[in-house]
Design a protein around this motif. Structure first.
Motif, PDB file in Angstrom:
ATOM      1  N   ILE A   1     111.785  53.885  10.907  1.00 21.71           N
ATOM      2  CA  ILE A   1     112.591  52.847  11.538  1.00 21.71           C
ATOM      3  C   ILE A   1     112.286  51.483  10.932  1.00 21.71           C
ATOM      4  O   ILE A   1     113.176  50.662  10.680  1.00 21.71           O
ATOM      5  CB  ILE A   1     112.345  52.837  13.055  1.00 21.71           C
ATOM      6  CG1 ILE A   1     112.874  54.119  13.686  1.00 21.71           C
ATOM      7  CG2 ILE A   1     113.013  51.623  13.701  1.00 21.71           C
ATOM      8  CD1 ILE A   1     114.360  54.323  13.533  1.00 21.71           C
ATOM      9  N   SER A   2     111.006  51.210  10.669  1.00 17.42           N
ATOM     10  CA  SER A   2     110.635  49.924  10.059  1.00 17.42           C
ATOM     11  C   SER A   2     111.249  49.777   8.679  1.00 17.42           C
ATOM     12  O   SER A   2     111.760  48.715   8.312  1.00 17.42           O
ATOM     13  CB  SER A   2     109.110  49.816   9.975  1.00 17.42           C
ATOM     14  OG  SER A   2     108.530  49.864  11.254  1.00 17.42           O
ATOM     15  N   GLY A   3     111.187  50.869   7.898  1.00 19.14           N
ATOM     16  CA  GLY A   3     111.780  50.802   6.568  1.00 19.14           C
ATOM     17  C   GLY A   3     113.279  50.581   6.611  1.00 19.14           C
ATOM     18  O   GLY A   3     113.832  49.798   5.825  1.00 19.14           O
ATOM     19  N   VAL A   4     113.963  51.280   7.545  1.00 18.66           N
ATOM     20  CA  VAL A   4     115.419  51.090   7.671  1.00 18.66           C
ATOM     21  C   VAL A   4     115.734  49.670   8.098  1.00 18.66           C
ATOM     22  O   VAL A   4     116.697  49.052   7.614  1.00 18.66           O
ATOM     23  CB  VAL A   4     115.986  52.110   8.672  1.00 18.66           C
ATOM     24  CG1 VAL A   4     117.445  51.796   8.989  1.00 18.66           C
ATOM     25  CG2 VAL A   4     115.875  53.521   8.125  1.00 18.66           C
ATOM     26  N   SER A   5     114.939  49.101   9.005  1.00 15.13           N
ATOM     27  CA  SER A   5     115.171  47.722   9.449  1.00 15.13           C
ATOM     28  C   SER A   5     114.989  46.737   8.308  1.00 15.13           C
ATOM     29  O   SER A   5     115.777  45.791   8.142  1.00 15.13           O
ATOM     30  CB  SER A   5     114.223  47.384  10.604  1.00 15.13           C
ATOM     31  OG  SER A   5     114.440  48.225  11.703  1.00 15.13           O
ATOM     32  N   MET A   6     113.947  46.950   7.503  1.00 15.90           N
ATOM     33  CA  MET A   6     113.734  46.066   6.348  1.00 15.90           C
ATOM     34  C   MET A   6     114.888  46.186   5.366  1.00 15.90           C
ATOM     35  O   MET A   6     115.355  45.182   4.809  1.00 15.90           O
ATOM     36  CB  MET A   6     112.413  46.420   5.672  1.00 15.90           C
ATOM     37  CG  MET A   6     111.183  46.107   6.509  1.00 15.90           C
ATOM     38  SD  MET A   6     109.658  46.576   5.670  1.00 15.90           S
ATOM     39  CE  MET A   6     109.730  45.525   4.236  1.00 15.90           C
ATOM     40  N   LEU A   7     115.351  47.417   5.155  1.00 13.50           N
ATOM     41  CA  LEU A   7     116.494  47.608   4.265  1.00 13.50           C
ATOM     42  C   LEU A   7     117.735  46.925   4.833  1.00 13.50           C
ATOM     43  O   LEU A   7     118.523  46.313   4.092  1.00 13.50           O
ATOM     44  CB  LEU A   7     116.744  49.103   4.069  1.00 13.50           C
ATOM     45  CG  LEU A   7     117.928  49.470   3.153  1.00 13.50           C
ATOM     46  CD1 LEU A   7     117.685  48.939   1.744  1.00 13.50           C
ATOM     47  CD2 LEU A   7     118.123  50.979   3.132  1.00 13.50           C
ATOM     48  N   GLY A   8     117.911  46.987   6.176  1.00 12.01           N
ATOM     49  CA  GLY A   8     119.048  46.321   6.793  1.00 12.01           C
ATOM     50  C   GLY A   8     119.001  44.814   6.619  1.00 12.01           C
ATOM     51  O   GLY A   8     120.031  44.179   6.366  1.00 12.01           O
TER      52      GLY A   8
ATOM     53  N   ASN B   1     115.092  44.928  15.374  1.00 17.54           N
ATOM     54  CA  ASN B   1     114.636  46.317  15.312  1.00 17.54           C
ATOM     55  C   ASN B   1     113.313  46.448  14.580  1.00 17.54           C
ATOM     56  O   ASN B   1     112.481  47.315  14.907  1.00 17.54           O
ATOM     57  CB  ASN B   1     115.688  47.183  14.626  1.00 17.54           C
ATOM     58  CG  ASN B   1     116.932  47.345  15.461  1.00 17.54           C
ATOM     59  OD1 ASN B   1     116.871  47.264  16.689  1.00 17.54           O
ATOM     60  ND2 ASN B   1     118.080  47.548  14.807  1.00 17.54           N
ATOM     61  N   LEU B   2     113.095  45.567  13.604  1.00 15.36           N
ATOM     62  CA  LEU B   2     111.860  45.646  12.834  1.00 15.36           C
ATOM     63  C   LEU B   2     110.657  45.242  13.652  1.00 15.36           C
ATOM     64  O   LEU B   2     109.591  45.859  13.574  1.00 15.36           O
ATOM     65  CB  LEU B   2     111.979  44.754  11.593  1.00 15.36           C
ATOM     66  CG  LEU B   2     110.765  44.670  10.684  1.00 15.36           C
ATOM     67  CD1 LEU B   2     110.430  46.059  10.119  1.00 15.36           C
ATOM     68  CD2 LEU B   2     110.986  43.682   9.552  1.00 15.36           C
ATOM     69  N   VAL B   3     110.800  44.192  14.474  1.00 13.83           N
ATOM     70  CA  VAL B   3     109.643  43.688  15.206  1.00 13.83           C
ATOM     71  C   VAL B   3     109.454  44.387  16.554  1.00 13.83           C
ATOM     72  O   VAL B   3     108.455  44.177  17.233  1.00 13.83           O
ATOM     73  CB  VAL B   3     109.772  42.164  15.425  1.00 13.83           C
ATOM     74  CG1 VAL B   3     109.839  41.449  14.112  1.00 13.83           C
ATOM     75  CG2 VAL B   3     110.990  41.838  16.291  1.00 13.83           C
TER      76      VAL B   3
END
Length: 295
Positions: free
Chosen positions: A29-36, A292-294
């Motif tokens: 989820i963190s990786g997807v948020s960073m990509l977003g 979503n990332l935090v």
């Protein structure tokens, strides 16, 4: 390897599990948020760049025909003192060029075809100082040089010429709205003109509705004593409103001053609104991804 404090802190809290590092789903989820976030910022930059490029292209095409600032007499009357107005306008250090003009509306007819048009009487020797499209390029003279006083020639927008089905050398009839009073009633003034050339500005509004002729011929057709205004080109087009305000306070007589942003305020406001809406939408996308990332 010793990372800077900011990078180490960011790396720690973007990795899942923190201590055990066993929750791979949270890491995903963190990786997807960073990509977003990355995609949102990239989209924001690309869209704003495209919008800025589009705005510049349309603006340049408009200003190829329009002047940065126009000074004119109320009611379409002739300027009371053209020489004084030109002198006072050129005294402003921001003004690069000035050219007199006559503005009026008329009908252009060819056979059974009839189109409404904005008629502009110009001085061929000075018009290139205020509009780029009519300036000489590469040593080639401007099409306006074909306009000779007393010859009653006209230069038509390319789309207007196509709609009327005329080309260089053909004749068209110019019908002035203010007619001549006769015992039989008001008779409109008609004058046969010769098409001496066309122009293509890339802006349909002007290519389909603008007619250029020599200012002396325009004065005779519309029964004016001289130009109805002057067109100005300034050093920085983005300061047109400020320079217009300066001229309004320094020019003698009861004159009106209008800059290009007011002439095209509907289009200008629409583009600015569209840019703001795109900025808000893309900013929301980035904000959601960051949340979503935090979380």
């Amino acid at each position: 390897m010793n990372l800077p404090y900011e990078l180490s802190l960011g790396w720690r809290y973007t990795r899942a599990g923190r201590a055990t590092r066993k929750n791979g789903f949270i890491s995903f989820i963190s990786g997807v948020s960073m990509l977003g976030i990355a995609l949102g910022v990239a989209a924001l930059i690309i869209v704003l760049s495209v919008m800025n490029g589009f705005q510049k292209e349309v603006r340049d095409r408009m200003l190829g025909v329009l002047a940065h600032i126009e000074v004119f007499a109320p009611g379409g009357a002739a300027l009371p003192d053209l020489a004084l107005t030109l002198k006072e306008a050129k005294a402003n250090p921001q003004v690069l060029g000035a050219a007199p003009f006559i503005a009026a509306q008329a009908l252009v007819a060819r056979g059974e075809d009839m189109k409404g048009a904005m008629v502009r009487g110009v001085d061929p020797a000075l018009e290139g100082d205020v509009t780029d499209i009519f300036a000489p390029h590469g040593g080639m003279p401007s099409v306006l040089q074909r306009l000779q006083p007393g010859a009653f020639g006209v230069v038509l927008g390319l789309d207007l010429a196509r709609n009327l089905g005329v080309r260089e050398g053909d004749n068209v009839t110019l019908i002035a709205p203010s007619g001549q009073v006769t015992p039989a009633g008001v008779v409109p003034r008609l004058k046969q003109m010769t098409v001496v050339g066309t122009f293509d500005s890339g802006h349909y509004e002007y290519d389909a509705g603008l007619v250029l002729l020599h200012q002396d011929d325009a004065a005779r057709i519309f029964r004016l004593e001289g130009p109805t205004g002057i067109r100005l080109k300034i050093t920085n087009l983005h300061q047109a409103r400020e320079v217009a305000q300066q001229l309004a306070g320094t020019l003698s007589g009861d004159l009106l001053v209008r800059d290009w942003t007011r002439t095209n305020r509907t289009w200008f406001a629409a583009v600015q609104l569209e840019k703001r809406m795109m900025f808000i939408i893309l900013t929301l996308i980035v904000a959601v991804a960051a949340f979503n990332l935090v979380s």
